[in-house]
Design an enzyme around this catalytic site. Structure first.
Site, short mmCIF file in Angstrom:
data_model
loop_
_atom_site.label_atom_id
_atom_site.label_comp_id
_atom_site.label_asym_id
_atom_site.label_seq_id
_atom_site.Cartn_x
_atom_site.Cartn_y
_atom_site.Cartn_z
CG ASP A 1 4.51 -2.92 12.31
OD1 ASP A 1 3.64 -3.60 12.93
OD2 ASP A 1 4.40 -2.57 11.30
CG HIS B 1 -0.32 -0.21 2.44
ND1 HIS B 1 0.59 0.77 3.05
CD2 HIS B 1 -0.06 -1.27 3.37
CE1 HIS B 1 0.84 0.18 4.16
NE2 HIS B 1 0.50 -0.92 4.41
CG HIS C 1 4.18 -1.76 1.93
ND1 HIS C 1 2.86 -2.08 1.93
CD2 HIS C 1 4.73 -2.26 2.75
CE1 HIS C 1 2.61 -2.84 2.98
NE2 HIS C 1 4.20 -3.19 3.57
#
Length: 283
Positions: free
Chosen positions: A155, A38, A41
């Site tokens: 993350d 998406h 990235h």
């Protein structure tokens, strides 16, 4: 049409392709992914192109970071669409091994980390997770030998764990964290967002809005404990099942008692329906 990047699926073909890329002393950036690419990235790829002359993307849905009850089998796999996006981004090489290649029969080695991997955040709810992440990322670094590797800050704990691992093991790769890419309403982009129903998708930006408000209140000198408790209540009232909402030191991930304790990061993980979302923001 853009030229599709070279795709390799075996270690021997990877070594040969990397040898060719390095023939002119090229610097190599690695962007590890699990596919289902998406805009988040693609932001990593744009940053990679600014920092290195050759770009390698790995696409591998890593089974060792999924618990038996998690979504390994249903994790989105969009190979053709991914390859088209990588062609548009002018990626040089795609490393796309299968599970047997990465974990051959009798595979018996893992990388175990402490420090940020035992901060009581993701590791508290997914105790299997970082053992799987560090092992696969360690393998990717050894296989690809990149000069730099780029990871998204969504993350956040994973970013800190991988950074610590690369430094501790002298892997010779510089880890670069790229800011979170968000939808217009603030929701952090994630491959798992496709699991959200229309109603859940409308509620999901509550996480970011609540964190943003809490960060502003903390900067204005409000009491940390009161701000965090109020924010947690707001998230739960919106329909989330909250795993954690924590204020931590932005580098060590250790608990803090005041924003004076150092650079601060707010981190959240919560489920809405069956979809687990994570997010974070600096204070």
């Amino acid at each position: 049409m853009p030229t599709a990047p070279a795709v390799v699926r075996t270690p021997s073909s990877l070594r040969l392709a990397l040898k060719r890329l390095r023939a002119r002393r090229a610097t190599i950036a690695l962007v590890p992914t699990m596919g289902a690419l998406h805009e988040g990235h693609l932001a990593l790829l744009r940053q990679a192109k600014r920092r290195a002359s050759r770009i390698v993307v790995s696409i591998f849905v890593n089974p060792t970071q999924f618990a038996p009850h998690e979504d390994f089998g249903s994790y989105p796999r969009t190979w053709k669409a991914d390859l088209a996006k990588l062609a548009d981004a002018k990626v040089d090489l795609v490393w796309h091994p299968d599970v047997r290649t990465m974990y051959p029969q009798d595979f018996a080695t893992r990388i175990l980390t402490e420090g940020p991997a035992t901060a009581g955040l993701e590791d508290r709810f997914r105790p299997h997770f970082f053992g799987g992440v560090t092992t696969v990322v360690g393998k990717l670094f050894i296989q690809c030998r990149p000069d730099i590797a780029l990871f998204g800050q969504k993350d956040y704990q994973q970013l800190k764990v991988v950074t610590r691992m690369a430094a501790d093991l002298d892997l010779g790769v510089k880890i670069i964290g790229i800011p979170i890419v968000r939808e217009r309403d603030g929701l952090a982009m994630s491959s798992r967002n496709i699991y959200l129903s229309i109603e859940q998708r409308a509620v999901a930006p509550t996480l970011y809005r609540t964190m943003k408000k809490a960060a502003e209140q903390l900067r204005n000198g409000n009491d940390l404990e009161a701000v965090m408790a109020d924010a947690a209540e707001t998230i739960e009232d919106a329909g989330f099942s909250l795993d954690y909402f924590e204020a931590r030191h932005a580098e060590t991930l250790s608990p803090i008692h005041s924003i004076k304790d150092g650079p601060v990061r707010l981190l959240v993980a919560a489920k809405i329906g069956t979809t687990r979302l994570i997010d974070n923001i600096g204070v």
